[in-house]
Design a protein around this motif. Structure first.
Motif, short mmCIF file in Angstrom:
data_model
loop_
_atom_site.label_atom_id
_atom_site.label_comp_id
_atom_site.label_asym_id
_atom_site.label_seq_id
_atom_site.Cartn_x
_atom_site.Cartn_y
_atom_site.Cartn_z
N ALA A 77 0.96 -1.19 0.00
CA ALA A 77 0.09 -0.11 0.20
C ALA A 77 0.85 1.30 -0.05
CB ALA A 77 -0.94 -0.07 1.22
N LEU A 78 1.94 1.08 1.20
CA LEU A 78 2.88 2.42 0.87
C LEU A 78 3.69 2.63 -0.50
CD1 LEU A 78 4.12 4.79 2.56
CD2 LEU A 78 5.85 2.86 3.19
N SER A 79 3.90 1.42 -0.94
CA SER A 79 4.65 1.30 -2.47
C SER A 79 3.81 2.19 -3.40
CB SER A 79 5.31 0.15 -2.79
OG SER A 79 5.79 0.04 -3.91
N SER A 80 2.54 1.57 -3.62
CA SER A 80 1.69 2.11 -4.48
C SER A 80 1.13 3.35 -4.30
CB SER A 80 0.26 1.06 -4.60
OG SER A 80 -0.34 1.29 -3.42
N THR A 81 1.04 3.96 -2.95
CA THR A 81 0.68 5.39 -2.90
C THR A 81 2.09 6.29 -2.99
OG1 THR A 81 -0.55 4.74 -0.73
CG2 THR A 81 0.29 7.03 -0.96
N ALA A 82 3.38 5.69 -2.85
CA ALA A 82 4.37 6.41 -3.31
C ALA A 82 4.55 6.51 -4.60
CB ALA A 82 5.64 6.09 -2.73
N SER A 83 4.34 5.59 -5.37
CA SER A 83 4.27 5.37 -6.81
C SER A 83 3.33 6.22 -7.49
CB SER A 83 3.95 4.02 -7.58
OG SER A 83 3.97 4.05 -8.60
N ARG A 84 2.07 6.30 -6.95
CA ARG A 84 1.01 7.34 -7.44
C ARG A 84 1.48 8.86 -7.28
NH1 ARG A 84 -3.80 7.27 -3.88
NH2 ARG A 84 -2.39 8.58 -2.77
N ASP A 85 2.01 8.89 -5.92
CA ASP A 85 2.33 10.45 -5.88
C ASP A 85 3.66 10.85 -6.63
OD1 ASP A 85 0.82 10.47 -3.85
OD2 ASP A 85 2.20 10.15 -2.11
N ILE A 86 4.34 9.91 -6.89
CA ILE A 86 5.67 10.31 -7.81
C ILE A 86 5.10 10.65 -9.18
CG2 ILE A 86 7.77 9.37 -9.08
CD1 ILE A 86 8.24 8.19 -6.24
N THR A 87 3.95 9.91 -9.54
CA THR A 87 3.43 9.89 -10.96
C THR A 87 2.72 11.45 -11.17
OG1 THR A 87 3.17 7.51 -11.03
CG2 THR A 87 1.92 8.95 -12.65
N ILE A 88 2.10 11.67 -10.06
CA ILE A 88 1.40 12.86 -10.09
C ILE A 88 2.40 14.15 -10.09
CG2 ILE A 88 -0.14 14.50 -8.58
CD1 ILE A 88 -1.56 11.84 -7.69
N ALA A 89 3.50 14.16 -9.25
CA ALA A 89 4.44 15.05 -9.42
C ALA A 89 4.95 15.18 -10.65
CB ALA A 89 5.37 14.86 -8.16
N LEU A 90 5.40 14.02 -11.18
CA LEU A 90 6.14 14.19 -12.58
C LEU A 90 5.31 14.57 -13.75
CD1 LEU A 90 8.28 10.87 -12.72
CD2 LEU A 90 8.99 13.38 -12.36
N SER A 91 3.92 14.39 -13.46
CA SER A 91 2.95 14.92 -14.58
C SER A 91 2.77 16.34 -14.53
CB SER A 91 1.81 13.99 -14.74
OG SER A 91 1.00 14.03 -13.25
N ALA A 92 2.71 16.53 -13.22
CA ALA A 92 2.44 18.16 -12.84
C ALA A 92 3.61 18.88 -13.15
CB ALA A 92 2.12 18.37 -11.40
N ASN A 93 4.98 18.40 -13.06
CA ASN A 93 6.22 18.97 -13.63
C ASN A 93 6.40 19.09 -14.97
OD1 ASN A 93 8.71 20.22 -13.25
ND2 ASN A 93 9.81 18.26 -13.01
N MET A 94 5.81 17.99 -15.63
CA MET A 94 5.89 18.04 -17.22
C MET A 94 4.91 19.01 -17.78
SD MET A 94 7.88 15.67 -18.57
CE MET A 94 8.52 14.08 -18.22
N THR A 95 3.58 19.32 -17.05
CA THR A 95 2.79 20.20 -17.73
C THR A 95 3.06 21.59 -17.17
OG1 THR A 95 1.35 19.67 -15.78
CG2 THR A 95 0.99 18.48 -17.70
N GLY A 96 3.86 21.75 -16.19
CA GLY A 96 4.17 22.92 -15.70
C GLY A 96 5.44 23.58 -16.41
#
Length: 97
Positions: A77-96
């Protein structure tokens, strides 16, 4: 050990009833009695060992197994949460950019 307490009476009653079935074999006479006596004693000892293992070792092993299973689920659960957060952060960084 709560689980062992819940099924303890059942294990003890089954052990006593199985050994009670073997008692008549101990009192048989002559050659057949000698053969069955060894058989009955061997079975009675194995039944007692099985009862002791069922009341002591099995509940401890189950607790350890279930605990490691819960830890593994939390890690996933922690791994999937961290993976999701990293994906969100990277996608926000790409769009920004």
């Amino acid at each position: 050990m709560k689980g062992a307490g819940e099924i303890g009476f059942t294990i003890v009653s089954l052990t006593v009833s199985l050994i009670a079935v073997l008692i008549p074999l101990l009192f048989m006479q002559e050659v057949v009695g000698r053969l069955f006596r060894e058989f009955a004693v061997t079975l009675a000892i194995t039944i007692l060992i099985s009862a002791v293992v069922s009341l002591t070792l099995v509940p401890m092993l189950c607790a350890k197994l279930l605990l490691s299973h819960e830890v593994e689920e939390k890690r996933r659960a922690l791994s999937s949460t961290a993976s999701r957060d990293i994906t969100i952060a990277l996608s926000a960084n790409m769009t920004g950019s």
